[in-house]
Motif scaffolding. Sequence first.
Motif, short mmCIF file in Angstrom:
data_model
loop_
_atom_site.label_atom_id
_atom_site.label_comp_id
_atom_site.label_asym_id
_atom_site.label_seq_id
_atom_site.Cartn_x
_atom_site.Cartn_y
_atom_site.Cartn_z
N ASP A 178 -30.47 13.89 43.13
CA ASP A 178 -31.79 14.47 42.92
C ASP A 178 -32.82 13.48 43.47
N PRO A 179 -33.96 13.97 43.93
CA PRO A 179 -34.97 13.05 44.47
C PRO A 179 -35.16 11.86 43.54
N ILE A 180 -35.18 10.66 44.11
CA ILE A 180 -35.34 9.45 43.30
C ILE A 180 -36.82 9.10 43.28
N GLY A 193 -30.55 12.54 52.36
CA GLY A 193 -30.23 12.82 53.75
C GLY A 193 -28.72 12.92 53.86
N ARG A 194 -28.14 12.05 54.70
CA ARG A 194 -26.68 12.08 54.81
C ARG A 194 -26.12 10.66 55.00
N LYS A 223 -24.98 6.98 46.58
CA LYS A 223 -23.94 7.68 45.85
C LYS A 223 -24.45 8.18 44.51
N LYS A 224 -25.13 7.32 43.82
CA LYS A 224 -25.75 7.79 42.58
C LYS A 224 -26.86 6.86 42.13
N LEU A 225 -27.57 7.33 41.12
CA LEU A 225 -28.63 6.54 40.52
C LEU A 225 -28.22 6.32 39.07
N ILE A 226 -28.12 5.06 38.67
CA ILE A 226 -27.71 4.78 37.29
C ILE A 226 -28.89 4.21 36.52
#
Lengths: 234, 346
Positions: B105-107, B94-95, B298-301
């Motif tokens: 990318d979709p998690i 979303g935002r 922000k990100k997926l690690i």
Amino acid sequence: MNLVTFSGPPSSGKTSVILKTIKALKERGLKVGVVKFDALSTDDDILYEKAGVPVRKGLSGALCPDHYFVSNIEEVVEWGKGEGLDLLITESAGLCNRCSPYIKEIKAICVLDNLSGINTPKKIGPMLKMADIAIITKGDIVSQAEREVFASRVNMVNPGAIVMHVNGLNGQGAFELSTLLYEKEEKIDSLKGKKLRFSMPAALCSYCLGETRIGESYQMGNVRKIDMNGKGQK
Amino acid sequence: MKNGKRLKARKISQLLELYPFLTTFFEDNLINIEGKADLTISELLSTIDEDELEDKALDVEKLTTNISDYIDQMIEFLGEDGNNGVAKLTILPGRNKTGEDENFDPIEINKSEIISIVGPTGSGKSRLLADIEWTAQEDTPTMRKILINDELPDKKWRFSSSNKLVAQLSQNMNFVMDLTVKEFLELHAKSRMVEEEQSVIDKIINEANKLAGEKFDPDTPVTSLSGGQSRALMIADTAILSSSPIVLIDEIENAGIDRKKALQLLVGEEKIVLMATHDPLLALMGDKRIVINNGGIKKLIKTSDEEKDILSGLEKMDSVVQGMRKKLRYGELLSSEDLMKENKNA
């Protein structure tokens, strides 16, 4: 204008839930006002004022607060219209657990808290049973199991209601609740001719009229005696 | 009101046989069914006179719909398997707070996975969890979208009281009921209508005792449990008895509980575990971690191999501390050798 009635036992978190919900409604650009009903005194109006919410309070004094509510609700609606509100919320005192100043076709919300004990839902009368939405608060301080048991008890006495958990302190769930409160198409102009969802308890005995003396000879009108040995006693 | 017609003809005795849960329903709704087994519901309700209706504040019409609604809900509820069939949860971007698009990318999160969520206070962790709980459909402030099993989620996740998507375990939770452990679990099991209540209760107590540093007895009042024992019981109960397929954990305190076993228990029961934590030992136990900042993801690690090595080092350190804790509890002196010693039974 939309109208929503909130009620619930004292200290269950009504004001906190309403304040957090209004915050979410304001972000959608809606103008929300509150009329707070109570018995002897309330400072909740100051809380609403601080949050920039137009507010009026009604103190019922020596009258039953819910009777007082019904006798005044039309004036309350007039005030809301005069203020140009999109949504008017009334908050009840919720004192005796039986009454509920809910009106047919007007959204009714009952606020309960997890700390009140699992037998509370069945002790509460139309205030819970006739509500459209049951809000359960203070979930952050009890266990998951207790939350589940409490919610299931609420569901048992009012299976038709939406049951939601809202945290009045951090606002968790308030946004979600706010999405259920306002409908653009709905327009409340007057309550004349509308009906209460449930009758108020019958009263009018000598004590209602100011009697203070104790003793059978002073008791008149609608008086009932405990059956100390009857059914329902241990 | 799917049952409306079918219910009309049945006697109370037949209904109770078909739907045993109605006994509590009548009780909680203050309706006396004693000696009225041969009546139908409408006959039963018509035996309640005006005065009683008034005194108990009952409404016959509402009760009639309620009975039917309640039976429908329970049938649906009982017909579902323990996990309500949530095998996969997907978060679509979303935002963030300043209105910028989230760039991920979709998690996808599968059952039995542990996902850590990290980010400073106020960064939007609670909002993310709320989006999941409400199965957001671009209708929350973040405009995120949640899918369940790759599909648009059923409405029941939002509105049904017995089908909450997320169970929560957090630091400041207490038991407030004045019951023993056994009574407490019985109550929870009844509300969930589990079959084989006793074996479920035994299993929970057994698992909780594996997690807690000190064992407790089924007859202990829940309010007398130590902090560690309470948390152990809450976790075991949530893993085994909660209907929610997703468990959200807001930090687990180190004291008096084996956190690794606790997580294993939860994922062993096929839960999805989301954990807001900055404790390295816990965060690295996650398969992945979601980094949140300024209201956005922000990100997926993915937990790296090096981090997994670090985790086993951390576990050794933790075990040393646990060993010392145990010695202190039993009144022993600590020696500098203890610093090197792992606690084998912790």
